[in-house]
Design a protein around this motif. Structure first.
Motif, PDB file in Angstrom:
ATOM      1  N   UNK A 502      -3.191 -10.557  -3.356  1.00 56.93           N
ATOM      2  CA  UNK A 502      -4.122 -10.835  -4.441  1.00 56.93           C
ATOM      3  C   UNK A 502      -5.227  -9.825  -4.613  1.00 56.93           C
ATOM      4  N   UNK A 503      -5.566  -9.088  -3.557  1.00 57.02           N
ATOM      5  CA  UNK A 503      -6.723  -8.208  -3.623  1.00 57.02           C
ATOM      6  C   UNK A 503      -6.461  -6.959  -2.775  1.00 57.02           C
ATOM      7  N   UNK A 504      -6.967  -5.795  -3.196  1.00 58.10           N
ATOM      8  CA  UNK A 504      -6.766  -4.569  -2.400  1.00 58.10           C
ATOM      9  C   UNK A 504      -7.228  -4.690  -0.956  1.00 58.10           C
ATOM     10  N   UNK A 505      -8.289  -5.482  -0.729  1.00 61.21           N
ATOM     11  CA  UNK A 505      -8.761  -5.661   0.651  1.00 61.21           C
ATOM     12  C   UNK A 505      -7.701  -6.333   1.503  1.00 61.21           C
ATOM     13  N   UNK A 506      -6.948  -7.273   0.908  1.00 65.81           N
ATOM     14  CA  UNK A 506      -5.867  -7.928   1.650  1.00 65.81           C
ATOM     15  C   UNK A 506      -4.724  -6.952   1.906  1.00 65.81           C
ATOM     16  N   UNK A 507      -4.503  -6.046   0.956  1.00 65.18           N
ATOM     17  CA  UNK A 507      -3.447  -5.043   1.145  1.00 65.18           C
ATOM     18  C   UNK A 507      -3.751  -4.192   2.368  1.00 65.18           C
ATOM     19  N   UNK A 508      -4.988  -3.734   2.496  1.00 63.99           N
ATOM     20  CA  UNK A 508      -5.386  -2.918   3.651  1.00 63.99           C
ATOM     21  C   UNK A 508      -5.249  -3.719   4.946  1.00 63.99           C
ATOM     22  N   UNK A 509      -5.565  -4.987   4.875  1.00 62.50           N
ATOM     23  CA  UNK A 509      -5.534  -5.821   6.080  1.00 62.50           C
ATOM     24  C   UNK A 509      -4.115  -6.070   6.562  1.00 62.50           C
ATOM     25  N   UNK A 510      -3.191  -6.316   5.633  1.00 67.42           N
ATOM     26  CA  UNK A 510      -1.867  -6.769   6.033  1.00 67.42           C
ATOM     27  C   UNK A 510      -0.800  -5.666   6.066  1.00 67.42           C
ATOM     28  N   UNK A 511      -1.053  -4.543   5.412  1.00 64.82           N
ATOM     29  CA  UNK A 511      -0.033  -3.491   5.362  1.00 64.82           C
ATOM     30  C   UNK A 511       0.237  -2.958   6.769  1.00 64.82           C
ATOM     31  N   UNK A 512       1.487  -2.790   7.179  1.00 62.71           N
ATOM     32  CA  UNK A 512       1.769  -2.182   8.485  1.00 62.71           C
ATOM     33  C   UNK A 512       1.195  -0.765   8.566  1.00 62.71           C
ATOM     34  N   UNK A 518       1.115   5.509   2.445  1.00 62.34           N
ATOM     35  CA  UNK A 518       1.886   5.485   1.191  1.00 62.34           C
ATOM     36  C   UNK A 518       1.226   4.623   0.117  1.00 62.34           C
ATOM     37  N   UNK A 519       0.075   4.028   0.421  1.00 59.47           N
ATOM     38  CA  UNK A 519      -0.624   3.222  -0.587  1.00 59.47           C
ATOM     39  C   UNK A 519      -1.206   4.158  -1.647  1.00 59.47           C
ATOM     40  N   UNK A 520      -0.899   3.943  -2.929  1.00 59.16           N
ATOM     41  CA  UNK A 520      -1.477   4.790  -3.981  1.00 59.16           C
ATOM     42  C   UNK A 520      -3.004   4.661  -4.005  1.00 59.16           C
ATOM     43  N   UNK A 521      -3.678   5.732  -4.387  1.00 60.07           N
ATOM     44  CA  UNK A 521      -5.146   5.727  -4.402  1.00 60.07           C
ATOM     45  C   UNK A 521      -5.697   4.640  -5.322  1.00 60.07           C
ATOM     46  N   UNK A 522      -4.973   4.349  -6.402  1.00 61.39           N
ATOM     47  CA  UNK A 522      -5.472   3.350  -7.356  1.00 61.39           C
ATOM     48  C   UNK A 522      -5.569   1.969  -6.743  1.00 61.39           C
ATOM     49  N   UNK A 523      -4.848   1.742  -5.634  1.00 62.32           N
ATOM     50  CA  UNK A 523      -4.888   0.439  -4.975  1.00 62.32           C
ATOM     51  C   UNK A 523      -5.916   0.401  -3.844  1.00 62.32           C
ATOM     52  N   UNK A 524      -6.692   1.468  -3.724  1.00 62.47           N
ATOM     53  CA  UNK A 524      -7.743   1.521  -2.710  1.00 62.47           C
ATOM     54  C   UNK A 524      -9.126   1.482  -3.352  1.00 62.47           C
TER      55      UNK A 524
END
Length: 1129
Positions: A502-512, A518-524
């Motif tokens: 749901x949120x970029x912060x969760x992406x950073x937390x859960x991504x291996x 490989x996370x695009x800059x737009x998602x950071x």
């Protein structure tokens, strides 16, 4: 007793430079006994009272000479404190030593009480354990200590001997030449055995380098008389023990090479030694060099009747295929289980410096696995589970034809634990599973695939339900597989995960962790809800990614030492500009502590900000790379110019272009500092210059002989004159490495970085055995490419190729041959062509194309594929073509069915040039495939400029959110089209600080009005970016707007003043407006003047110091007359 200590002294002559009696420094050695009356005749005697004052600290130890201490009465010396040797040494080292000092040393230490001396030596050892001692005075001291040791009762007992070696002599081992004066003759083997035992007791306490040095001394003793069976004779009692490795090497065997082993005995003798139960027990607890472990294992298994069950567990990882060829099925399964248990994937072989890719396990391991697998015709689930790691030997045809669907599915947990599947194998297993009905219904079923996950394709991943992947990435056993996945599959997982959180912060937390880069800059881009510093620290980011959140992180975490290296590399000038001076210095020092590597722009900014209030006096606490932008005079408060250039030599010089004026100036200043008047650089100065050696011209290389070769071997590239000089030096043979004809595999390994420079005349001199051994044991860990390695293979093949009438006997291409990375040296091109008849390469292509085949051999492999697939290669092969792309024609490409962006990625990664890449991209598009984010990432910055306007207009703007492109080399049309799309893609971020970071790769297509708007957003643009803007857009900007764009980088504009297009821009500005920038720009239009800009420009290197514009002074009266005449006409 005398022989015991003579032999220990000899042993400590470690290193290859064990000195003979006339070696440098041996004049400081003397023999016991010393004639005290003669030695002390000219020495001024001192009283006990004077010595007591020294002992009590009431007088300086330096107030007396070494001779006065030596000639004092023995009883008086016992009053000296235990730290006296430290003081005495400090007093003596400023002066040169003389032969008389060696006599004083013997006399002085002979009068010392033994227990008191050990206590003093222990304290001395603690003080100087990591400090190099003076060579001369070390020899003087050890000369006397040695003779003193001869007087100690029971010194040959292990406890006493170990105490002297460990606590007394350790500081003197730093310089091997110290022990030249202890060289002994006629040493008994029994005595030497006792010494090795004493040293072996302290082996684990010694630093690795000291272990190596002592081993070198042992080796010298065992090989000094030219005999290859020293201290062994079956006919002589006391010398007939086959436990030779235990007796004469002990744990030091860990440092023995194969060549060393062959010096210790002939092959039959070594087999006896290898099979001795005592030696086998020793080996079971050691970690041998990889090539030595392979050789030792071969010695065991090539001994007739030696059972494989007796091979130590540590050595089953090094078995040869021939050793397992005659096993029964049951024995094969038993051995497979031992291999699985004792040869873990993360086993760190000494000598291997980089992690192998999953598809490149050691050839021997693959061959042994294949040999074990060949014992079976069909593979039940039970057999597959029992094979364990040996299942990596399954061929694609085994998987497709000899395993039932139900057995394959039942053995998934075991197969998922196997390391080293190549792409063909993992894809074959996954495809067979999915086609037989296996369903990935949840995270557990996905994670159960283990290492087989690499066999999934991107489309399968994208079709999985989001909850399946989100569940799987919470399982550690699944996460650990991510690092080995190919890039397209990693990107597919990132896309799937990012669309499901749901949120970029969760992406950073859960991504291996392995997927974070490989996370695009737009998602950071984060709003109010930001990830924790711990979440950022736990991932590995690229520099561009880290720059997206660097400002947020340093505002959140005041203690910069808690930030990871990966986060700190995102340093931005804009973020640092908001810090106070003290915080900025703390940030820079944290970067030094974490060994952060920054780019040129980052370093240029950091050095300006760090030195804003003056040059720090502790520059050694800042990143070394900052020194590249400073001078020796800036460093003066920290240290000498020698220290400065020693630090420069360790810095990342590649930050500056090799031929740049900055690097040239650094080298000139270094040569001046080191006082190198001519072109000859000695070894000491070579060490100080470090990476600057890579910039030395050919004349320096020639004059310096072999002094530079080892350092040059670490250089990334050479200029033509450097290459010619290297070849000249090497061909001459007058170096420490000797002539090429005398080189071994280990010589080649030390000089591996120079191999691409060697021409045929040098390569043909190197013994073929050395080349073969190097290719087998070291090539995987060298910096050389497959193509460069192929040059060596060419040298090993016959120069004249006979036409083959069928495949020669014994050269049939078997599964074992296909798994051997030395396959190229076994076949001439003609033999390869003949032996590949009726052999399908399809199932082995991904593996064999990593081998260093020559150009002619690769052409044969291409012929084989063409014959097998006359209507075009199947898509499953396209990703594995690798070096065969050199032979691919547009006609070949026209036959291909490229249906996925994954295939496009692998093809473009290996494309030979722009023309071939353009043909591949055109084929992909013409087949109706979309230019989505995956395709754009496959095309990448390297080839995006090849897309035409029609292609570009097909791109959905949202695809740019997930793509990583740089358009600086593209046409203006490409920049214009993609800028419009990027602006639309990132429009939701337009009012955030992150917008500039996202849009900057596309700004080359921005119109002036958009740049004018950006100038109000405090973006802090680099001048290099400003110079790459659209010309009309740049020319429309006012000085005030340029100030707004550049921000803290405004002062850098001065350096670009005479470079186009900045000079063009300056000339059309009013000088009064330029003056308001307050950075000293000149060349603008004066009041009452018009600047007419000429269309041609000189290159920056030859730009004139004054304006190039033609200035016309128009008088007001003349102008008025001109206007009136125009009206009247």
């Amino acid at each position: 007793m005398l022989l015991l200590f003579q032999s220990l002294g000899f042993l400590l002559l470690v290193g290859w430079q064990v000195a003979a009696a006339d070696s440098a420094g041996t004049y400081l050695c003397s023999s016991f006994p010393v004639n005290e009356s003669a030695v002390c005749a000219s020495v001024k005697r001192v009283s006990q009272e004077v010595l007591l004052k020294v002992a009590r600290g009431q007088a300086s130890p330096c107030s007396l000479t070494f001779g006065q201490y030596a000639c004092a009465q023995s009883a008086w010396l016992q009053d000296l404190q235990d730290d006296f040797l430290i003081s005495l040494y400090s007093c003596l080292i400023p002066k040169p030593a003389s032969p008389m000092d060696a006599e004083y040393s013997v006399l002085f230490f002979s009068k010392y009480d033994a227990k008191k001396l050990i206590a003093a030596l222990t304290m001395f050892s603690q003080r100087f354990s990591h400090v190099p001692l003076s060579l001369e005075w070390s020899m003087v001291f050890i000369n006397g200590l040695w003779e003193k040791m001869l007087q100690i009762p029971n010194v040959d007992s292990p406890p006493i001997l170990s105490q002297w070696v460990h606590e007394g002599l350790q500081p003197f081992l730093v310089e091997p030449k110290v022990f030249a004066c202890l060289h002994a003759k006629n040493i008994l083997c029994e005595t030497f055995q006792n010494i090795v035992a004493a040293l072996n007791d302290i082996y684990s306490d010694l630093p690795v380098e000291e272990q190596r040095r002592i081993y070198s001394g042992i080796k010298y003793y065992l090989t000094q008389d030219g005999s290859n069976q020293k201290c062994y004779s079956a006919a002589i009692p006391g010398l007939n023990s086959t436990a030779w490795f235990e007796n004469y090497l002990g744990s030091f065997l860990e440092h023995a090479t194969v060549e060393d082993m062959q010096l210790f005995g002939d092959e039959p003798t070594l087999r006896k030694f290898a099979g001795d139960p005592v030696n086998i027990q020793l080996i079971s607890n050691l970690t041998l060099l990889r090539e030595t472990a392979v050789y030792y294992t071969w010695l065991l298994t090539s001994t007739p009747g030696f059972p494989l069950s007796s091979v130590p567990d540590r050595l089953v990882c090094y078995l040869s295929p021939s050793a397992v060829s005659n096993l029964s099925r049951d024995d094969a399964l038993s051995l497979a289980q031992r291999i699985t248990k004792n040869c873990p994937w993360n086993l760190a072989h000494r000598g291997i410096t980089r992690e192998r890719a999953p598809s490149s396990l050691p050839a021997e391991e693959l061959q042994v696995a294949s040999s074990l697998v060949r014992k079976f015709e069909h593979f039940s689930a039970e057999i597959l589970r029992a094979l364990g790691q040996a299942a990596v030997g399954l061929s694609v045809s085994n998987i497709q034809d000899n395993v039932h669907d139900k057995d394959l599915e039942a053995s998934i947990p075991a197969l998922g634990e196997v390391r080293g599947w190549n792409a063909d194998q993992s894809s074959a297993i996954i495809n067979k599973l999915l086609s037989s009905g296996y369903q990935i219904l949840d995270g557990q079923s996905l994670a159960k695939l283990g290492s087989l996950v690499a066999g999934l394709n991107s489309s399968t991943v994208r079709n999985l339900p989001p909850e399946v992947i989100l569940e799987a990435i919470k399982l550690p056993e699944f996460v650990q597989q991510m690092a080995t996945l190919p890039s397209p599959l990693k990107m597919a997982f990132v896309e799937k995960i990012s669309s499901s959180v749901g949120h970029p912060a969760d992406l950073v937390k859960y991504i291996p962790d392995a997927l974070a880069s490989y996370i695009p800059k737009s998602l950071l881009v984060f709003g109010e809800e930001k990830p924790s510093v711990q979440d950022f620290n736990s991932k590995m980011w690229t520099r561009e990614q880290a720059a997206m959140f660097f400002n947020d992180v340093i505002k959140t975490e005041p203690d910069f030492t808690r930030l990871s290296q990966s986060v700190l590399q995102g340093f931005t000038c804009a973020a640092a500009h908001e810090l106070d001076a003290e915080s900025l210095q703390e940030l820079a020092k944290a970067m030094k502590e974490k060994n952060v590597e920054l780019g040129e722009d980052q370093l240029g900014c950091l050095v300006k900000m760090v030195t804003l209030n003056g040059i720090p006096k502790d520059l050694d606490n800042y990143p070394k790379d900052l020194l590249l932008f400073l001078s020796p005079s800036d460093y003066a408060a920290t240290g000498s110019c020698r220290q400065y250039f020693a630090e420069i030599g360790k810095a990342n010089l590649h930050v500056l272009q090799k031929e740049s004026s900055q690097r040239k100036q650094l080298l000139l200043e270094a040569l001046a500092c080191l006082k190198i008047p001519g072109t000859q650089v000695n070894t000491e100065n070579t060490e100080i210059l470090g990476r600057l050696v890579c910039d030395l011209g050919g004349e320096y290389i020639r004059s310096s002989g072999g002094n530079l070769l080892k350092q040059l071997s670490r250089c990334e590239s050479f200029l033509p004159d450097q290459e010619e000089a290297i070849r000249s030096i090497v061909s001459g043979g007058n170096t420490t490495f000797g002539p090429p004809a005398a080189w071994s595999a280990f010589t080649l390994n030390e000089l591996s970085g120079l191999i691409p420079v060697f021409d045929h005349s040098i390569l043909q001199q190197i013994p073929k055995k050395a080349l073969t051994v190097w290719l087998k044991n070291f090539a995987h860990d060298s910096p050389l490419s497959r193509k460069q390695l192929a040059t060596l293979v060419q040298e090993l093949l016959p120069t004249r190729h006979k036409r083959a009438d069928g495949c020669p006997a014994g050269k049939q291409v078997t599964e074992e041959v296909l798994n051997d990375d030395l396959m190229p040296i076994y076949y001439t091109p003609e033999e390869l062509r003949a032996c590949l008849k009726n052999v399908s390469l399809a199932n082995h292509l991904s593996l064999i194309l990593t081998y260093p085949f020559s150009v002619q051999q690769l052409a044969v492999l291409k012929e084989n594929l063409d014959e097998t697939y006359p209507d075009g290669y199947p898509e499953s092969l396209l990703r594995n073509l690798g070096p065969l792309m050199d032979f691919i024609t547009p006609k070949d490409i026209a036959k291909w069915k490229i249906t996925s962006a994954d295939t496009l990625y692998f093809l473009l990664r290996n494309a030979t040039d722009n023309d071939q890449a353009s043909t591949i991209i055109r084929r992909y598009i013409d087949l109706g495939n979309p230019l989505n984010a995956t395709a754009l990432n496959a095309i990448g910055t390297r080839y995006v400029c090849l897309l035409n306007a029609t292609d570009l207009n097909m791109i959905d703007p949202n695809s740019l959110k997930l793509a990583s492109l740089n358009l600086s080399a593209c046409s203006q049309t490409t920049k214009d089209i993609l800028y419009v799309k990027a602006k639309r893609a990132f429009s939701d971020q337009h009012n955030t600080p992150a917008y500039y970071q996202l849009i900057v790769p596309y700004l080359g297509g921005a119109p002036g009005v958009d740049l004018q708007a950006l100038s109000k957003d405090n973006v802090n643009m680099n001048v290099s970016t400003l110079a790459k803007l659209r010309r009309d857009a740049l020319m429309s900007l006012t000085p005030s707007e340029v100030r707004g764009l550049l921000g803290i980088h405004l002062a850098d504009l001065k350096k670009w003043q005479y470079k186009p297009p900045m000079w063009d821009w300056i000339q059309v500005q009013k000088q009064s407006e330029l003056d308001k920038l307050q950075i000293g720009l000149t060349g603008g239009t004066q009041e009452g003047y018009i600047n007419i800009v000429t269309p041609k420009f000189q290159t920056p290197s030859s730009a004139p110091l004054g304006p190039v514009a033609m200035t016309l002074h128009l008088l007001p009266a003349l102008l008025t007359s001109f206007l009136i005449m125009s009206i009247l006409s």
